[in-house]
Write a protein that holds these residues in place. Structure first.
Motif, short mmCIF file in Angstrom:
data_model
loop_
_atom_site.label_atom_id
_atom_site.label_comp_id
_atom_site.label_asym_id
_atom_site.label_seq_id
_atom_site.Cartn_x
_atom_site.Cartn_y
_atom_site.Cartn_z
N LYS A 117 -2.28 5.26 -4.36
CA LYS A 117 -0.43 4.84 -4.53
C LYS A 117 0.00 4.11 -2.97
CE LYS A 117 3.88 7.01 -5.64
NZ LYS A 117 4.70 8.26 -6.06
N ILE A 118 -0.60 4.94 -2.01
CA ILE A 118 0.15 4.25 -0.94
C ILE A 118 -0.54 2.63 -0.66
CG2 ILE A 118 -0.36 4.85 1.49
CD1 ILE A 118 -0.57 7.41 1.02
N LEU A 119 -1.99 3.08 -1.41
CA LEU A 119 -2.57 1.84 -0.64
C LEU A 119 -2.32 -0.27 -1.44
CD1 LEU A 119 -6.17 2.31 -0.39
CD2 LEU A 119 -4.52 1.72 1.85
N GLN A 120 -1.25 0.43 -2.65
CA GLN A 120 -0.69 0.01 -3.53
C GLN A 120 0.95 -0.56 -2.41
OE1 GLN A 120 -0.54 1.86 -7.04
NE2 GLN A 120 -2.79 1.91 -7.91
N GLN A 121 1.19 0.38 -1.87
CA GLN A 121 2.60 -0.34 -1.08
C GLN A 121 1.72 -1.12 -0.32
OE1 GLN A 121 4.08 3.76 -0.39
NE2 GLN A 121 4.55 3.99 -2.95
N LYS A 122 0.71 -1.51 0.31
CA LYS A 122 0.28 -1.93 1.34
C LYS A 122 0.36 -3.75 0.94
CE LYS A 122 1.12 1.69 3.72
NZ LYS A 122 2.20 1.76 4.58
#
Length: 312
Positions: A52-57
């Motif tokens: 989920k965090i990587l999807q925001q990067k």
């Protein structure tokens, strides 16, 4: 740091079932089964959060389970491992010195759980020594790296040659040279060398094997066996003859020591069978009587983002 492509390496998660086929099995205890399945659940939640965090990067990333990793890791700018030290170690076997790695300890040991289950089983999990992040601070650690505020440390690895041929896997923690049966005596000799000159006398050994660790691995099996912890950025290696038989006098002082960064340890194997285990039991290479082995830190380093207390 400009990251265009990222590889997310994941430890698989298991599901445990109670069984009545073995009355002595821990899996007949519902509390144990519940605990183990909860560990798998926590790990899966860690994977979901990291994704989920990587999807925001603004990075292109690809997930892969570590069991599916079979080729060298190339054409990526960063590797993120989610699991424990074992997952990072496995990733290191497929990495050269150009790609940095960030380890996420997906399920750190909880002291209260270790105490709660102390009369039933060992609830300790991966120490995450090489993991700079947990789910609580993964985004902070990742952003710090992406923004260039955190620089990866260069950790030494072990290079091993058998009969002058370099093995394809470098050890980040340690290697163990021993007979494949732990109850069988290992026979070998070794000496420390610098270039072509001997720095120690020839030591003939009958023991349960020879362990050599990096500085990063000195806090693992080496420390448990009576060795000492080394500064993690040291380029020296530490060696120890395991359980030597009848080592006498001056030779006994050579059963444990350091291999400096400009030295190597040259060994000859005299047992019928043998194995060189790299960072545990899963990666190993067979040897036989008469084989010669050279061990040094002349391996490509591994770029690892470490916790601040280790890298400072």
């Amino acid at each position: 740091m400009a990251i265009r492509k990222l590889l997310l390496l994941l430890k698989p998660f298991d599901v445990y079932h109670a069984t009545q086929s073995n009355p002595a099995s821990l899996f007949t205890n519902p509390r144990v089964v519940h605990y183990l399945n909860n560990r798998s659940k926590v790990h899966k939640e860690a994977i979901d959060l990291c994704q989920k965090i990587l999807q925001q990067k603004s990075v292109d990333w690809q997930p892969i389970f570590r069991n599916d990793l079979s080729q060298p890791i190339r054409n990526v700018d960063l590797v993120v491992t989610v699991g424990g030290d074992g997952t990072l170690l496995q990733a290191s076997h497929f990495m050269d010195d150009t790609v940095p790695v960030i380890g996420v300890n997906s399920d750190p040991t909880q002291a209260e759980e270790v105490e709660e289950f102390s009369n039933e089983f060992d609830a300790n999990r991966s120490t995450g020594y090489l993991c700079a992040a947990t789910v609580k601070n993964f985004e902070q650690v990742l952003d710090s790296f992406l923004e260039g505020q955190t620089v990866p440390s260069k950790l030494s690895r072990i290079s091993v040659s058998v009969n002058s041929k370099v093995l394809p896997t470098y050890a980040l923690n340690d290697i163990l040279i021993a007979h494949p049966c732990p109850a069988t005596l290992s026979r070998f000799s070794f000496k420390i060398k610098r270039d072509d000159n001997s720095c120690s006398p020839l030591v003939n050994c009958r023991s349960s094997g020879l362990r050599v660790s990096t500085a990063a691995g000195s806090t693992a099996a080496m420390l448990s066996a009576g060795g000492f912890a080394m500064p993690i950025l040291s380029q020296d290696l530490q060696y120890m003859v395991r359980e030597p038989i009848a080592s006498g006098g001056a030779i006994s002082g050579l059963m444990h020591g350091l291999i400096k960064s400009d030295q190597s340890i040259d060994a000859a194997w005299f047992s019928k069978e043998g194995s060189i285990y790299v960072d545990g039991s899963y990666v190993f290479f067979t040897i036989q009587s008469g084989d010669t082995i050279e061990i040094s830190s002349k391996a490509p380093v591994l770029q690892v983002v470490l916790a601040p207390h280790l890298s400072s």
